[in-house]
Write a protein that holds these residues in place. Structure first.
Motif, PDB file in Angstrom:
ATOM      1  N   VAL A  85     -34.234 -34.458 -14.221  1.00 51.09           N
ATOM      2  CA  VAL A  85     -34.307 -33.147 -13.525  1.00 51.09           C
ATOM      3  C   VAL A  85     -33.896 -32.660 -12.225  1.00 51.09           C
ATOM      4  O   VAL A  85     -33.216 -31.986 -11.967  1.00 51.09           O
ATOM      5  N   LYS A  86     -33.531 -33.854 -11.470  1.00 52.56           N
ATOM      6  CA  LYS A  86     -32.713 -33.953 -10.161  1.00 52.56           C
ATOM      7  C   LYS A  86     -31.384 -33.767 -10.408  1.00 52.56           C
ATOM      8  O   LYS A  86     -30.692 -33.067  -9.578  1.00 52.56           O
ATOM      9  N   ALA A  87     -30.879 -33.927 -11.524  1.00 52.76           N
ATOM     10  CA  ALA A  87     -29.361 -34.049 -11.893  1.00 52.76           C
ATOM     11  C   ALA A  87     -29.088 -32.367 -12.190  1.00 52.76           C
ATOM     12  O   ALA A  87     -27.849 -31.976 -12.199  1.00 52.76           O
ATOM     13  N   LEU A  88     -30.276 -31.573 -12.529  1.00 53.14           N
ATOM     14  CA  LEU A  88     -29.954 -30.149 -12.809  1.00 53.14           C
ATOM     15  C   LEU A  88     -29.611 -29.484 -11.629  1.00 53.14           C
ATOM     16  O   LEU A  88     -29.788 -29.765 -10.465  1.00 53.14           O
ATOM     17  N   PRO A  89     -28.904 -28.123 -11.760  1.00 57.36           N
ATOM     18  CA  PRO A  89     -28.680 -27.283 -10.449  1.00 57.36           C
ATOM     19  C   PRO A  89     -29.677 -26.816  -9.969  1.00 57.36           C
ATOM     20  O   PRO A  89     -30.933 -26.834 -10.752  1.00 57.36           O
ATOM     21  N   PRO A  90     -30.070 -26.293  -8.759  1.00 53.84           N
ATOM     22  CA  PRO A  90     -31.129 -25.898  -8.166  1.00 53.84           C
ATOM     23  C   PRO A  90     -31.808 -25.007  -8.741  1.00 53.84           C
ATOM     24  O   PRO A  90     -33.233 -25.268  -8.696  1.00 53.84           O
ATOM     25  N   ASP A  91     -31.394 -23.995  -9.229  1.00 51.42           N
ATOM     26  CA  ASP A  91     -32.142 -23.013  -9.813  1.00 51.42           C
ATOM     27  C   ASP A  91     -32.846 -23.454 -11.114  1.00 51.42           C
ATOM     28  O   ASP A  91     -33.983 -23.209 -11.346  1.00 51.42           O
ATOM     29  N   VAL A 106     -30.209 -20.310 -15.688  1.00 58.89           N
ATOM     30  CA  VAL A 106     -31.745 -20.465 -16.224  1.00 58.89           C
ATOM     31  C   VAL A 106     -32.284 -19.421 -16.894  1.00 58.89           C
ATOM     32  O   VAL A 106     -33.160 -19.221 -17.935  1.00 58.89           O
ATOM     33  N   LEU A 107     -32.237 -18.120 -16.122  1.00 65.93           N
ATOM     34  CA  LEU A 107     -32.943 -16.931 -16.383  1.00 65.93           C
ATOM     35  C   LEU A 107     -32.516 -16.222 -17.895  1.00 65.93           C
ATOM     36  O   LEU A 107     -33.144 -15.502 -18.356  1.00 65.93           O
ATOM     37  N   GLU A 108     -31.203 -16.589 -17.974  1.00 66.99           N
ATOM     38  CA  GLU A 108     -30.601 -16.280 -19.405  1.00 66.99           C
ATOM     39  C   GLU A 108     -31.021 -16.800 -20.364  1.00 66.99           C
ATOM     40  O   GLU A 108     -31.300 -16.381 -21.485  1.00 66.99           O
ATOM     41  N   ILE A 116     -34.521 -18.502 -20.435  1.00 65.70           N
ATOM     42  CA  ILE A 116     -35.931 -18.337 -20.555  1.00 65.70           C
ATOM     43  C   ILE A 116     -36.187 -16.877 -20.330  1.00 65.70           C
ATOM     44  O   ILE A 116     -37.361 -16.456 -20.553  1.00 65.70           O
ATOM     45  N   GLY A 117     -35.472 -16.075 -19.800  1.00 65.23           N
ATOM     46  CA  GLY A 117     -36.112 -14.699 -19.272  1.00 65.23           C
ATOM     47  C   GLY A 117     -36.838 -14.733 -18.036  1.00 65.23           C
ATOM     48  O   GLY A 117     -36.837 -15.858 -17.407  1.00 65.23           O
ATOM     49  N   THR A 118     -37.228 -13.519 -17.353  1.00 59.86           N
ATOM     50  CA  THR A 118     -37.655 -13.592 -16.054  1.00 59.86           C
ATOM     51  C   THR A 118     -39.257 -13.816 -16.215  1.00 59.86           C
ATOM     52  O   THR A 118     -39.456 -13.919 -14.765  1.00 59.86           O
ATOM     53  N   ASP A 119     -39.905 -13.758 -17.240  1.00 57.33           N
ATOM     54  CA  ASP A 119     -41.294 -14.238 -16.885  1.00 57.33           C
ATOM     55  C   ASP A 119     -41.469 -15.558 -17.480  1.00 57.33           C
ATOM     56  O   ASP A 119     -41.482 -15.986 -18.479  1.00 57.33           O
ATOM     57  N   VAL A 120     -41.345 -16.617 -16.480  1.00 55.97           N
ATOM     58  CA  VAL A 120     -41.579 -17.870 -16.534  1.00 55.97           C
ATOM     59  C   VAL A 120     -42.850 -18.450 -17.482  1.00 55.97           C
ATOM     60  O   VAL A 120     -43.034 -19.046 -18.270  1.00 55.97           O
ATOM     61  N   ALA A 121     -43.903 -17.649 -16.951  1.00 51.95           N
ATOM     62  CA  ALA A 121     -45.355 -17.806 -17.362  1.00 51.95           C
ATOM     63  C   ALA A 121     -45.431 -17.493 -19.032  1.00 51.95           C
ATOM     64  O   ALA A 121     -45.736 -18.002 -19.709  1.00 51.95           O
ATOM     65  N   ALA A 122     -44.821 -16.501 -19.489  1.00 52.63           N
ATOM     66  CA  ALA A 122     -44.677 -16.028 -20.754  1.00 52.63           C
ATOM     67  C   ALA A 122     -43.989 -16.811 -21.511  1.00 52.63           C
ATOM     68  O   ALA A 122     -44.257 -17.332 -22.652  1.00 52.63           O
ATOM     69  N   PHE A 123     -42.704 -17.385 -21.236  1.00 48.16           N
ATOM     70  CA  PHE A 123     -42.106 -18.509 -21.711  1.00 48.16           C
ATOM     71  C   PHE A 123     -43.053 -19.735 -21.897  1.00 48.16           C
ATOM     72  O   PHE A 123     -42.936 -20.184 -23.224  1.00 48.16           O
TER      73      PHE A 123
END
Length: 108
Positions: free
Chosen positions: A20-26, A69-71, A73-80
């Motif tokens: 997880v820490k190796a992923l980009p900040p967003d 990341v939003l591409e 999962i989309g903008t609604d994280v909870a819905a995802f």
């Protein structure tokens, strides 16, 4: 659960956190929000299954393909998140069932 199982579990968790820490900040921010959401909602398989590591796999593929990341999962994280666990039993479901059963006993 023996001491070896506990040690192995900690090793696996540390390796997971390192990925997880190796992923980009967003990606890290979204992952942490998803993790909080899952811990709150409580899918029963969370501790037994591959849900969190599967998300990291998915995110690593997104990074490799150059997507934000939003591409993915989309903008609604909870819905995802809800879509990921829609067929899973949650602790809330188990609680509702226990209340329903208790009421059934009381009403009889």
């Amino acid at each position: 659960m023996g001491i070896r199982d506990i040690i192995e579990g900690k090793k696996q968790w540390r390796a997971h956190v390192a990925r997880v820490k190796a992923l980009p900040p967003d990606y890290q921010i979204v992952y942490k929000e998803m993790q909080k959401y899952f811990f709150k909602v409580g899918p029963v398989e969370l501790t037994e299954g591959d849900l969190l590591s599967g998300i990291v796999d998915f995110f690593e593929q997104g990074v490799a393909s150059g997507k934000g990341v939003l591409e993915l999962i989309g903008t609604d994280v909870a819905a995802f998140c809800d879509d990921l666990i829609q067929d899973s039993c949650t602790y809330a479901d188990l609680y509702q069932e226990s209340i329903s059963q208790d009421r059934g006993v009381v009403e009889k």
